[in-house]
Design a protein around this motif. Structure first.
Motif, mmCIF file in Angstrom:
data_model
loop_
_atom_site.group_PDB
_atom_site.id
_atom_site.type_symbol
_atom_site.label_atom_id
_atom_site.label_comp_id
_atom_site.label_asym_id
_atom_site.label_seq_id
_atom_site.Cartn_x
_atom_site.Cartn_y
_atom_site.Cartn_z
ATOM 1 N N UNK A 1 34.968 -29.900 -3.978
ATOM 2 C CA UNK A 1 33.737 -30.255 -4.827
ATOM 3 C C UNK A 1 33.970 -31.704 -5.473
ATOM 4 N N UNK A 2 34.873 -32.258 -5.508
ATOM 5 C CA UNK A 2 34.919 -33.585 -6.037
ATOM 6 C C UNK A 2 34.643 -34.665 -4.926
ATOM 7 N N UNK A 3 35.187 -34.289 -3.905
ATOM 8 C CA UNK A 3 34.759 -34.992 -2.462
ATOM 9 C C UNK A 3 33.061 -35.284 -2.677
ATOM 10 N N UNK A 4 32.643 -34.139 -2.558
ATOM 11 C CA UNK A 4 31.017 -34.051 -2.691
ATOM 12 C C UNK A 4 30.358 -34.730 -3.647
ATOM 13 N N UNK A 5 30.913 -34.428 -4.874
ATOM 14 C CA UNK A 5 30.262 -35.015 -6.177
ATOM 15 C C UNK A 5 30.392 -36.587 -6.076
ATOM 16 N N UNK A 6 31.576 -37.047 -5.671
ATOM 17 C CA UNK A 6 31.861 -38.447 -5.581
ATOM 18 C C UNK A 6 31.071 -39.116 -4.926
ATOM 19 N N UNK A 7 30.924 -38.458 -3.696
ATOM 20 C CA UNK A 7 29.696 -39.125 -2.587
ATOM 21 C C UNK A 7 28.362 -39.276 -3.061
ATOM 22 N N UNK A 8 27.935 -38.052 -3.783
ATOM 23 C CA UNK A 8 26.800 -38.123 -4.393
ATOM 24 C C UNK A 8 26.709 -39.281 -5.267
ATOM 25 N N UNK B 1 28.053 -42.067 -5.908
ATOM 26 C CA UNK B 1 28.374 -43.381 -5.418
ATOM 27 C C UNK B 1 28.647 -44.047 -6.576
ATOM 28 N N UNK B 2 27.900 -45.314 -6.544
ATOM 29 C CA UNK B 2 28.369 -46.351 -7.705
ATOM 30 C C UNK B 2 27.067 -46.214 -8.797
ATOM 31 N N UNK B 3 26.512 -45.326 -8.809
ATOM 32 C CA UNK B 3 25.568 -45.128 -9.880
ATOM 33 C C UNK B 3 26.309 -44.888 -11.230
ATOM 34 N N UNK B 4 25.548 -45.063 -12.315
ATOM 35 C CA UNK B 4 26.259 -44.786 -13.557
ATOM 36 C C UNK B 4 26.253 -43.336 -13.960
ATOM 37 N N UNK B 5 25.092 -42.475 -13.700
ATOM 38 C CA UNK B 5 24.889 -41.197 -14.060
ATOM 39 C C UNK B 5 24.367 -40.505 -12.813
ATOM 40 N N UNK C 1 21.339 -38.741 -12.157
ATOM 41 C CA UNK C 1 20.058 -38.753 -11.829
ATOM 42 C C UNK C 1 19.491 -39.916 -12.705
ATOM 43 N N UNK C 2 19.703 -41.112 -12.426
ATOM 44 C CA UNK C 2 18.988 -41.801 -13.512
ATOM 45 C C UNK C 2 19.425 -41.975 -14.788
ATOM 46 N N UNK C 3 18.946 -41.918 -15.884
ATOM 47 C CA UNK C 3 19.429 -42.133 -17.148
ATOM 48 C C UNK C 3 20.563 -40.842 -17.534
ATOM 49 N N UNK C 4 21.220 -41.190 -18.475
ATOM 50 C CA UNK C 4 22.285 -40.071 -18.683
ATOM 51 C C UNK C 4 21.428 -38.919 -19.370
ATOM 52 N N UNK C 5 21.908 -37.903 -19.073
ATOM 53 C CA UNK C 5 21.241 -36.706 -19.293
ATOM 54 C C UNK C 5 22.103 -35.496 -19.823
ATOM 55 N N UNK C 6 21.635 -34.144 -20.055
ATOM 56 C CA UNK C 6 22.488 -33.170 -20.467
ATOM 57 C C UNK C 6 23.235 -32.616 -19.161
ATOM 58 N N UNK C 7 22.755 -33.173 -18.083
ATOM 59 C CA UNK C 7 23.526 -32.667 -16.850
ATOM 60 C C UNK C 7 24.842 -33.642 -16.724
ATOM 61 N N UNK C 8 24.794 -34.821 -17.164
ATOM 62 C CA UNK C 8 25.761 -35.735 -17.254
ATOM 63 C C UNK C 8 26.910 -35.373 -18.264
ATOM 64 N N UNK C 9 26.261 -34.665 -19.320
ATOM 65 C CA UNK C 9 26.953 -34.405 -20.611
ATOM 66 C C UNK C 9 28.087 -33.233 -20.132
ATOM 67 N N UNK C 10 27.384 -32.171 -19.384
ATOM 68 C CA UNK C 10 28.284 -31.009 -18.999
ATOM 69 C C UNK C 10 29.037 -31.263 -18.177
ATOM 70 N N UNK D 1 33.197 -42.657 -14.401
ATOM 71 C CA UNK D 1 32.161 -41.850 -14.625
ATOM 72 C C UNK D 1 32.511 -41.085 -16.028
ATOM 73 N N UNK D 2 33.602 -40.450 -15.805
ATOM 74 C CA UNK D 2 34.279 -39.786 -17.183
ATOM 75 C C UNK D 2 34.491 -40.610 -18.354
ATOM 76 N N UNK D 3 34.868 -41.953 -18.108
ATOM 77 C CA UNK D 3 35.249 -42.975 -19.130
ATOM 78 C C UNK D 3 33.980 -43.342 -19.515
ATOM 79 N N UNK D 4 32.698 -43.568 -18.915
ATOM 80 C CA UNK D 4 31.693 -43.798 -19.230
ATOM 81 C C UNK D 4 30.921 -42.760 -20.452
ATOM 82 N N UNK D 5 31.265 -41.767 -20.085
ATOM 83 C CA UNK D 5 30.736 -40.672 -20.966
ATOM 84 C C UNK D 5 31.536 -40.823 -22.159
#
Ligand code: GTB
Length: 216
Positions: free
Chosen positions: A142-149, A151-155, A157-166, A189-193
């Motif tokens: 799961x983390x391989x795929x999530x990490x690839x998705x 990439x070097x984005x902050x969040x 899908x664009x701005x921080x959302x409830x998806x990032x919070x969870x 990413x976790x540290x940004x949260x």
């Protein structure tokens, strides 16, 4: 209307912010809604009054006027729908944020949570090492795929959302493990949260409960 949530009177995580009331606290802090907390013991959680709120005898719950909710994902969604700050304004962006909320809870969390449970409850079983290995293989997939998705984005899908919070609350359970350390972009990413002011306020509030309980 006053919002009241429930949380552990004495959290087994010793205030590390891993119990699921943390998601609700964080969401409420993000949208600037004050809330009360009713602390419950494991005994209280099995009593009829709590079971009427949470049929499985768990925390967190959420009460607001005559509305009572359970399931942390549903509660975060409700908060996001009622208040600005957790879901994008445009319909498609909202739908994608919801998709990430489900991905966090349905796709990424299960092996991570099972690993945590196995480490507590199954440690003395003869098959423990094999089970742990299998779970860690699933997590890394799961983390391989999530990490690839991500990439070097902050969040996600664009701005921080409830998806990032969870997603961040799910990944936090791996903090300090060599598993998460193997994915520098997910660690960042976790540290940004965790660096968000709303997260810090929520973390401090739940830690204060543990600190107060330890001094009594
Ligand atoms: N699907 C529900 C939701 O998302 O709201 C799951 C709720 C849930 O698992 N609640 C747990 C609970 O009430 C607390 S958060 N457990 C008591 C019971 O089932 O009897 C899970 C949790 C517990 C402990 C730690 N910890 O010690 O680190 C972390 C997370």
């Amino acid at each position: 209307m006053t919002i009241t949530i429930t949380a552990f009177e004495r959290s087994p995580d010793r205030g590390r912010g891993l119990a699921r009331d943390m998601r609700i606290r964080w969401a409420l802090e993000e949208v600037g809604q004050p809330y009360d907390v009713r602390l419950v013991s494991f005994k209280t959680m099995r009593e009829p009054a709590h079971l009427a709120l949470q049929p499985f005898g768990q925390i967190p719950t959420y009460e607001e006027g005559d509305l009572a909710l359970f399931e942390s994902g549903a509660i975060v969604l409700h908060i996001g729908e009622r208040h600005a700050g957790l879901l994008p304004d445009d319909e498609n962006g909202r739908a994608r944020a919801l998709t990430w909320m489900f991905a966090a809870l349905n796709t990424v969390e299960p092996p991570i949570f099972d690993r945590a449970l196995a480490r507590i409850l199954e440690r003395n079983e003869p098959w423990y090492e094999q089970r742990l290995h299998a779970l860690e293989v699933s997590i890394r997939k799961r983390l391989d795929d999530l990490s690839r998705r991500l990439g070097d984005a902050d969040w996600l899908d664009g701005a921080f959302s409830a998806g990032d919070l969870l997603m961040v609350t799910v990944l936090l359970r791996l903090k300090g493990s060599d598993i998460l350390d193997g994915y520098p972009n997910l660690s960042a990413y976790v540290a940004r949260g965790e660096a968000r002011p709303a997260y810090k306020r929520a973390f401090a509030a739940q830690l204060a409960v543990f600190t107060a309980a330890s001094t009594t």
